[in-house]
Design a protein around this motif. Structure first.
Motif, PDB file in Angstrom:
ATOM      1  N   ARG A   1       0.860  -1.175   0.000  1.00  0.00           N
ATOM      2  CA  ARG A   1       0.000   0.000   0.000  1.00  0.00           C
ATOM      3  C   ARG A   1       0.905   1.237   0.000  1.00  0.00           C
ATOM      4  NH1 ARG A   1      -3.536  -2.964  -1.189  1.00  0.00           N
ATOM      5  NH2 ARG A   1      -5.612  -3.217  -0.256  1.00  0.00           N
ATOM      6  N   SER A   2       1.040   1.855  -1.186  1.00  0.00           N
ATOM      7  CA  SER A   2       1.874   3.039  -1.292  1.00  0.00           C
ATOM      8  C   SER A   2       1.258   4.064  -2.234  1.00  0.00           C
ATOM      9  CB  SER A   2       3.285   2.674  -1.776  1.00  0.00           C
ATOM     10  OG  SER A   2       4.094   3.822  -1.890  1.00  0.00           O
ATOM     11  N   GLU A   3       1.036   3.678  -3.480  1.00  0.00           N
ATOM     12  CA  GLU A   3       0.485   4.617  -4.446  1.00  0.00           C
ATOM     13  C   GLU A   3      -0.970   4.937  -4.107  1.00  0.00           C
ATOM     14  OE1 GLU A   3       2.230   6.159  -6.668  1.00  0.00           O
ATOM     15  OE2 GLU A   3       4.025   5.053  -6.021  1.00  0.00           O
ATOM     16  N   PRO A   4      -1.391   6.181  -4.342  1.00  0.00           N
ATOM     17  CA  PRO A   4      -2.786   6.544  -4.027  1.00  0.00           C
ATOM     18  C   PRO A   4      -3.777   5.850  -4.938  1.00  0.00           C
ATOM     19  CG  PRO A   4      -1.640   8.340  -5.142  1.00  0.00           C
ATOM     20  CD  PRO A   4      -0.598   7.315  -4.813  1.00  0.00           C
ATOM     21  N   ALA A   5      -4.946   5.578  -4.382  1.00  0.00           N
ATOM     22  CA  ALA A   5      -6.019   4.980  -5.173  1.00  0.00           C
ATOM     23  C   ALA A   5      -6.529   6.001  -6.187  1.00  0.00           C
ATOM     24  CB  ALA A   5      -7.151   4.532  -4.252  1.00  0.00           C
ATOM     25  N   PRO A   6      -7.131   5.544  -7.298  1.00  0.00           N
ATOM     26  CA  PRO A   6      -7.658   6.487  -8.299  1.00  0.00           C
ATOM     27  C   PRO A   6      -8.627   7.493  -7.673  1.00  0.00           C
ATOM     28  CG  PRO A   6      -7.689   4.247  -9.152  1.00  0.00           C
ATOM     29  CD  PRO A   6      -7.309   4.138  -7.704  1.00  0.00           C
ATOM     30  N   GLY A   7      -8.397   8.780  -7.965  1.00  0.00           N
ATOM     31  CA  GLY A   7      -9.267   9.822  -7.446  1.00  0.00           C
ATOM     32  C   GLY A   7      -9.070  10.137  -5.987  1.00  0.00           C
TER      33      GLY A   7
END
Length: 397
Positions: free
Chosen positions: A57-63
């Motif tokens: 869990r590192s990159e932000p979720a879409p939107g």
């Protein structure tokens, strides 16, 4: 009817999430180190599939400015490792995400835990006791620093699974009642007192367990006192025991050392051999196989942290296997589970032929080699041997 073990383990026993802020440059490398360790073959055989699930869990979720949420219902137990550096501490969205995870795991009870790793002092953001990478980095670097984190997390996962196992055994008791069952894991340092190295190395291992990692709160380290029967000690502590055999030159020649190994094998407790041969072992003891063997120069004794790491791995594997078997429930009394690849000494733990004419030994994958199966067939043709996958496949037909 499908076997209970098959249906009960549809959910993974333990899922590990690793979360870090995308601006933390070392985060991906640390996360990959953890993934490689817990997904490797070491854990495949007891956890099933490809080892423990390790999810990033590192990159932000879409939107969104934050990662995807974590569903604690996807596994029997969940460990969330949060690598907290200044980038995370200075991002309000990430701080909120981490605190929500802390609240979520607290509400879930001890089957889910958040393990903050303080990369920098600024990363101390939640109430949970942090693993202090920032302090370790004052004396450790590179691979040693990563190994320290792996060992500390393995230790914490052991504690979590120990609680979960007791909950499976006593589902009607609340958390307060379960605390009394959380006794220390007994470590027996099996060593020869008839050469210069055995006792000295045992003392060094004991010191590092108590001082180097603070594992004294989890492990209770013992030697077997002279005159006390090893099997009687293990019988009292078998549910929470592990053995380190310090294999020095005189080890195999000592009757009590041999008896300690045999009893550990008969009781199926976690066992690690520290190979500290200085010159020559006149008669290698045959029952010291099928377990991890760590080579260490007896004079330098610089690999004690590796021995402790493998011991922690073996204890965690043992808890994973015990949980998996406990989830089965209602298995026929002719089936006997062993936590490692069976060998001829495994037959000593079976009841007599009169009691159980055709017992089945079920063990972690992979299946035995053909030559090993032929040896069992020659010695004990009445015993059936199945890896857990083979057994599940047969039971679900």
């Amino acid at each position: 009817m499908p076997n209970a073990l098959f249906s009960a383990t549809a959910r993974p026993l333990l899922v590990v999430y690793v979360a870090w802020h995308p601006a933390f440059k070392e985060g991906a490398a640390i996360a990959e180190t953890l993934r490689k360790h817990f997904r490797r073959e070491l854990y495949e055989n007891v956890a099933g599939g490809t080892g423990l699930s390790v999810i990033f869990r590192s990159e932000p979720a879409p939107g969104s400015s934050r990662p995807l949420p974590i569903d604690l219902d996807d596994a029997e137990t969940t460990a969330i490792v949060a690598l907290a550096d200044s980038s995370l501490a200075n991002d309000a969205g990430w701080v909120s995400y981490l605190r929500e995870l802390a609240s979520q795991t607290a509400e879930a009870g001890l089957n889910a835990r958040l393990f903050p790793v303080s990369i920098e002092h600024a990363g101390l953001l939640v109430d949970e006791q942090a693993l202090r990478w920032d302090q370790w980095a004052q004396t450790l670097t590179g691979e040693d620093l990563h190994l320290r984190l792996i060992n500390e997390l393995t230790y914490e996962f052991c504690r979590m699974l120990r609680h979960y196992l007791e909950h499976l055994r006593r589902p009607t008791e609340d958390d307060d009642a379960l605390v009394k069952y959380l006794q220390k894991v007994q470590i027996f340092l099996s060593h020869s007192k008839h050469d210069d190295d055995g006792e000295r190395i045992a003392r060094l291992i004991r010191e590092q367990l108590y001082v180097g990692h603070g594992l004294g709160s989890f492990f209770d380290v013992h030697d077997i006192p002279a005159g006390l029967r090893f099997h009687e000690v293990l019988l009292k502590q078998v549910a929470q025991s592990a053995v380190v055999a310090i294999h020095t030159d005189s080890y195999s020649s000592r009757e009590w050392c041999r008896r300690e190994i045999i009893e550990a094998k008969r009781r199926n407790v976690p066992l690690v051999v520290a190979n500290c041969i200085e010159n020559l072992d006149e008669r290698g003891f045959p029952y010291m196989g099928n377990v991890p063997i760590v080579r260490m120069d007896p004079q330098q004794a610089t690999r004690i942290h590796v021995i402790i790491g493998r011991l922690l791995d073996e204890v965690l594997k043992d808890f994973l296997w015990r949980c998996r078997i406990q989830l089965a429930g209602g298995v026929e009394q002719t089936v006997f589970f062993v936590p490692r690849v069976p060998e001829l000494i495994s037959l000593a733990g079976l009841p007599s032929v009169d009691e159980v004419p055709h017992p089945t030994i079920v063990y972690p994958d992979p299946p035995l080699s053909a030559e090993e199966e032929r040896l069992f067939e020659a010695v004990a043709p009445h015993v059936r041997l199945h890896s857990v996958t083979e057994w599940l496949a047969e039971e679900t037909i």
